[in-house]
Design a protein around this motif. Structure first.
Motif, mmCIF file in Angstrom:
data_model
loop_
_atom_site.group_PDB
_atom_site.id
_atom_site.type_symbol
_atom_site.label_atom_id
_atom_site.label_comp_id
_atom_site.label_asym_id
_atom_site.label_seq_id
_atom_site.Cartn_x
_atom_site.Cartn_y
_atom_site.Cartn_z
ATOM 1 N N LEU A 7 -23.951 11.836 1.991
ATOM 2 C CA LEU A 7 -24.640 10.660 1.469
ATOM 3 C C LEU A 7 -23.834 9.410 1.806
ATOM 4 O O LEU A 7 -22.611 9.413 1.727
ATOM 5 C CB LEU A 7 -24.799 10.757 -0.051
ATOM 6 N N LYS A 8 -24.548 8.381 2.181
ATOM 7 C CA LYS A 8 -23.897 7.094 2.406
ATOM 8 C C LYS A 8 -24.202 6.216 1.200
ATOM 9 O O LYS A 8 -25.353 6.105 0.785
ATOM 10 C CB LYS A 8 -24.437 6.428 3.666
ATOM 11 N N PRO A 9 -23.178 5.610 0.609
ATOM 12 C CA PRO A 9 -23.441 4.770 -0.566
ATOM 13 C C PRO A 9 -24.314 3.572 -0.201
ATOM 14 O O PRO A 9 -24.218 3.017 0.894
ATOM 15 C CB PRO A 9 -22.060 4.328 -1.029
ATOM 16 N N LEU A 10 -25.182 3.218 -1.121
ATOM 17 C CA LEU A 10 -26.017 2.029 -0.933
ATOM 18 C C LEU A 10 -25.146 0.781 -0.965
ATOM 19 O O LEU A 10 -24.048 0.787 -1.533
ATOM 20 C CB LEU A 10 -27.062 1.943 -2.044
ATOM 21 N N ASP A 11 -25.661 -0.281 -0.369
ATOM 22 C CA ASP A 11 -24.929 -1.538 -0.401
ATOM 23 C C ASP A 11 -24.691 -2.008 -1.828
ATOM 24 O O ASP A 11 -23.639 -2.561 -2.140
ATOM 25 C CB ASP A 11 -25.682 -2.622 0.383
ATOM 26 N N GLY A 45 -24.890 -6.880 5.463
ATOM 27 C CA GLY A 45 -25.833 -7.945 5.121
ATOM 28 C C GLY A 45 -26.334 -7.922 3.696
ATOM 29 O O GLY A 45 -27.524 -8.069 3.462
ATOM 30 N N TYR A 46 -25.463 -7.719 2.728
ATOM 31 C CA TYR A 46 -25.871 -7.699 1.320
ATOM 32 C C TYR A 46 -26.359 -9.092 0.934
ATOM 33 O O TYR A 46 -25.657 -10.081 1.132
ATOM 34 C CB TYR A 46 -24.693 -7.263 0.450
ATOM 35 N N PRO A 47 -27.564 -9.211 0.371
ATOM 36 C CA PRO A 47 -28.165 -10.529 0.157
ATOM 37 C C PRO A 47 -27.622 -11.309 -1.042
ATOM 38 O O PRO A 47 -27.838 -12.507 -1.143
ATOM 39 C CB PRO A 47 -29.645 -10.209 -0.054
ATOM 40 N N HIS A 48 -26.907 -10.642 -1.943
ATOM 41 C CA HIS A 48 -26.436 -11.317 -3.146
ATOM 42 C C HIS A 48 -24.991 -11.767 -2.978
ATOM 43 O O HIS A 48 -24.178 -11.077 -2.354
ATOM 44 C CB HIS A 48 -26.558 -10.397 -4.356
#
Length: 98
Positions: free
Chosen positions: A40-44, A72-75
């Motif tokens: 599993l790859k962790p979510l951003d 590219g995390y939007p927050h």
């Protein structure tokens, strides 16, 4: 006598902080290892949350490493948390990279 007690309390607080930081780092490493074992790859958002908690614990290198894995995390919150921790520690070289 009073100065010795104050010095002892400070030393105890530093030891407790170091233990908490070490525990936090171990917990994060275990979580990521389990995810990798399960392919599993962790979510951003997971990496961002880990980065924020590391920033709060003043583990800046680890926080930066998590941020570097984010695509590219939007927050802006995790970046702001790291910059605030850099400011608190008076570290400009890392804040310039972020």
């Amino acid at each position: 006598m009073e100065k010795a007690m104050v010095a002892g309390k400070r030393k105890l607080l530093r030891l407790m902080e170091n233990r908490q930081r070490h525990s936090l780092q171990l917990l994060h490493n275990l979580q990521l290892k389990k995810m990798k074992q399960n392919n599993l790859k962790p979510l951003d958002s997971t990496l961002a949350a880990l980065s924020v908690s590391c920033s709060r614990a003043l583990e800046l290198d680890l926080a930066e490493a998590f941020l570097n894995q984010i695509a590219g995390y939007p927050h802006l919150y995790p970046y702001g948390a790291l910059l605030a921790a850099c400011d608190e520690m008076n570290i400009t070289r890392m804040s310039n990279r972020v």
